[in-house]
Design a protein around this motif. Structure first.
Motif, PDB file in Angstrom:
ATOM      1  N   PHE A 162      -5.225  -4.243  -0.626  1.00 21.35           N
ATOM      2  CA  PHE A 162      -4.799  -5.221   0.383  1.00 21.35           C
ATOM      3  C   PHE A 162      -4.739  -4.585   1.762  1.00 21.35           C
ATOM      4  O   PHE A 162      -5.242  -5.153   2.746  1.00 21.35           O
ATOM      5  CB  PHE A 162      -3.433  -5.791   0.000  1.00 21.35           C
ATOM      6  N   LEU A 163      -4.108  -3.422   1.856  1.00 24.62           N
ATOM      7  CA  LEU A 163      -3.963  -2.772   3.156  1.00 24.62           C
ATOM      8  C   LEU A 163      -5.328  -2.370   3.721  1.00 24.62           C
ATOM      9  O   LEU A 163      -5.560  -2.494   4.934  1.00 24.62           O
ATOM     10  CB  LEU A 163      -3.045  -1.562   3.033  1.00 24.62           C
ATOM     11  N   GLN A 164      -6.214  -1.898   2.862  1.00 24.90           N
ATOM     12  CA  GLN A 164      -7.554  -1.546   3.321  1.00 24.90           C
ATOM     13  C   GLN A 164      -8.271  -2.767   3.898  1.00 24.90           C
ATOM     14  O   GLN A 164      -8.935  -2.695   4.941  1.00 24.90           O
ATOM     15  CB  GLN A 164      -8.376  -0.965   2.173  1.00 24.90           C
ATOM     16  N   GLN A 165      -8.107  -3.900   3.229  1.00 29.37           N
ATOM     17  CA  GLN A 165      -8.720  -5.143   3.720  1.00 29.37           C
ATOM     18  C   GLN A 165      -8.153  -5.545   5.074  1.00 29.37           C
ATOM     19  O   GLN A 165      -8.890  -5.919   5.992  1.00 29.37           O
ATOM     20  CB  GLN A 165      -8.492  -6.262   2.708  1.00 29.37           C
ATOM     21  N   ARG A 166      -6.832  -5.449   5.212  1.00 29.14           N
ATOM     22  CA  ARG A 166      -6.206  -5.820   6.477  1.00 29.14           C
ATOM     23  C   ARG A 166      -6.604  -4.857   7.604  1.00 29.14           C
ATOM     24  O   ARG A 166      -6.794  -5.274   8.745  1.00 29.14           O
ATOM     25  CB  ARG A 166      -4.685  -5.874   6.339  1.00 29.14           C
ATOM     26  N   ILE A 167      -6.709  -3.580   7.297  1.00 30.63           N
ATOM     27  CA  ILE A 167      -7.166  -2.607   8.293  1.00 30.63           C
ATOM     28  C   ILE A 167      -8.557  -2.990   8.796  1.00 30.63           C
ATOM     29  O   ILE A 167      -8.826  -3.005  10.003  1.00 30.63           O
ATOM     30  CB  ILE A 167      -7.175  -1.182   7.704  1.00 30.63           C
ATOM     31  N   ALA A 168      -9.451  -3.316   7.855  1.00 38.02           N
ATOM     32  CA  ALA A 168     -10.826  -3.675   8.223  1.00 38.02           C
ATOM     33  C   ALA A 168     -10.853  -4.930   9.091  1.00 38.02           C
ATOM     34  O   ALA A 168     -11.595  -4.992  10.088  1.00 38.02           O
ATOM     35  CB  ALA A 168     -11.657  -3.887   6.955  1.00 38.02           C
ATOM     36  N   ILE A 169     -10.044  -5.921   8.734  1.00 36.36           N
ATOM     37  CA  ILE A 169     -10.002  -7.157   9.511  1.00 36.36           C
ATOM     38  C   ILE A 169      -9.468  -6.891  10.917  1.00 36.36           C
ATOM     39  O   ILE A 169     -10.006  -7.407  11.909  1.00 36.36           O
ATOM     40  CB  ILE A 169      -9.135  -8.209   8.778  1.00 36.36           C
ATOM     41  N   CYS A 170      -8.437  -6.072  11.009  1.00 36.40           N
ATOM     42  CA  CYS A 170      -7.864  -5.763  12.323  1.00 36.40           C
ATOM     43  C   CYS A 170      -8.848  -4.993  13.194  1.00 36.40           C
ATOM     44  O   CYS A 170      -8.981  -5.267  14.395  1.00 36.40           O
ATOM     45  CB  CYS A 170      -6.574  -4.957  12.149  1.00 36.40           C
ATOM     46  N   ARG A 171      -9.524  -4.043  12.594  1.00 41.79           N
ATOM     47  CA  ARG A 171     -10.489  -3.265  13.368  1.00 41.79           C
ATOM     48  C   ARG A 171     -11.643  -4.151  13.842  1.00 41.79           C
ATOM     49  O   ARG A 171     -12.101  -4.027  14.984  1.00 41.79           O
ATOM     50  CB  ARG A 171     -11.007  -2.088  12.540  1.00 41.79           C
TER      51      ARG A 171
END
Length: 279
Positions: A162-171
Motif C-alpha cells: 500500500f505504501l509503495q503504491q501511495r509513494i508512486a502516486i504522490c511522486r
C-alpha cells in the motif's frame, strides 16, 4: 529533509511531540484544547528535546466521530499561528482534509501528516501545491470501524505494498521522493499480533527508500499486552520507541518526549560506539 526554511537531519532518530487540540483524543483529549494549555505543552515538549510538534484537531481513535472542516480549522489554526509566534520549531499538521492542509501550511505548518495517505478529495492536490514534506500512513478501514476484525494475508507485505503504491502516486503527482515519509500505522486497523509483527519486522519498511515514522505511543497494543491503563504505559512507550529506534526509525511520534529523547540518546551512543569499532 527540508521543512520550509528549516532542515532536519534524519540520519539519527528524531522525536515528534504530539499536541492534540481535541476534546476526545484517546490519550489526552480535552487536556490541551485550550490555547494557553497547548502553548505551555508545546514549550515543555520543545524543552524536553522534541524536534517536531504534531498538531491534530480531529481524533482518529477507534470509534471517533468526524468533525467538520470549520471545527477542525477553529481548533488548529490559532494554535499553529501562536506557536509560530512564540517558538522556532517544525510544525506538523495531522489532518486528512485538503482545506485544513492548505490553511495550516499558510499559517506556518511545514509538514502534512495524513492518516489517510492523501486519499481524501483534494488532499493530494493540496499537498502538491503546498510543496512541503508529507507523511503517508496506512490505515485499514476508517476510524469508527477499523478495529473490527482487521485481516491481512501478510501484514508487513500488505502495508508495504500500500505504501509503495501511495509513494508512486504522490511522486507521479509532483511530490518529490525526498519529501515523502511513511508510517505503517500501528493501531490503525491492526490486531495486537499485527502490530507486533510490524514492529518485529520494522527494518523491512526501509526498503521503501524513504524515512519511516513510528507512532505507538500509549496505544492499545501496549495496554492490551501489558494490562495497563493509558496513564500507566510509560515503560511500554519507551520500550517500543527504543526498538523502533534500534530498527532505524527516523521519526518517533510520542506523548512522552523527555523519556523518549533519553532512549534515543542511548541508541545514538550505542550506534556511535559500534561504528567506531568497525573502523
Amino acid at each position: 529533509m527540508q521543512f520550509k526554511d528549516k532542515c532536519l537531519d534524519l540520519s539519527s532518530p528524531r522525536v515528534m511531540g504530539i499536541l492534540n487540540v481535541t476534546p476526545d483524543s484517546f490519550s489526552d483529549g480535552g487536556t490541551f484544547n485550550m490555547l494557553e494549555n497547548g502553548l505551555a505543552q508545546t514549550g515543555l515538549m520543545l524543552s524536553e528535546g522534541a524536534d517536531i510538534i504534531d498538531i491534530g484537531g480531529e481524533s482518529t481513535r477507534p470509534g471517533a466521530q468526524d468533525v467538520s472542516i470549520q471545527q477542525e480549522l477553529d481548533r488548529v489554526i490559532p494554535v499553529i499561528e501562536s506557536i509560530c509566534q512564540r517558538f522556532d520549531t517544525i510544525i506538523s499538521i495531522d489532518t486528512s482534509k485538503a482545506q485544513v492542509m492548505t490553511e495550516a501550511i499558510n499559517a506556518g505548518a511545514s509538514l502534512i501528516n495524513d492518516v489517510r495517505a492523501l486519499q481524501e478529495n483534494g488532499a493530494l492536490e493540496a499537498a502538491v501545491a503546498a510543496k512541503v514534506p508529507v507523511c503517508l500512513m496506512h490505515m485499514q478501514g476508517q476510524p469508527r470501524v477499523m478495529q473490527q476484525n482487521p485481516h491481512y494475508e501478510d501484514v508487513v507485505k500488505d502495508v508495504m505494498a500500500f505504501l509503495q503504491q501511495r509513494i508512486a502516486i504522490c511522486r507521479k503527482a509532483g511530490i518529490a521522493g525526498e519529501q515523502i515519509i511513511v508510517d505503517p500505522g500501528f493501531g490503525f486497523g491492526k490486531s495486537l499480533e499485527h502490530n507486533y509483527q510490524m514492529l518485529a519486522n520494522f527494518e523491512k519498511f526501509h526498503r521503501l527508500n524513504v524515512p519511516v515514522l513510528a507512532g505507538m505511543s500509549r496505544k492499545s497494543m501496549l495496554g492490551h499486552l501489558l494490562q495497563r491503563e493509558i496513564g500507566q504505559r510509560l515503560a511500554g512507550n519507551v520500550a517500543v520507541a527504543t526498538v523502533a529506534a534500534q530498527k532505524g526509525a527516523q521519526i518517533i511520534r510520542v506523548h512522552d518526549v523527555k523519556e523518549t529523547v533519553d532512549a534515543v540518546k542511548i541508541i545514538n551512543m550505542i550506534n556511535a560506539c559500534r561504528n567506531n569499532n568497525e573502523r
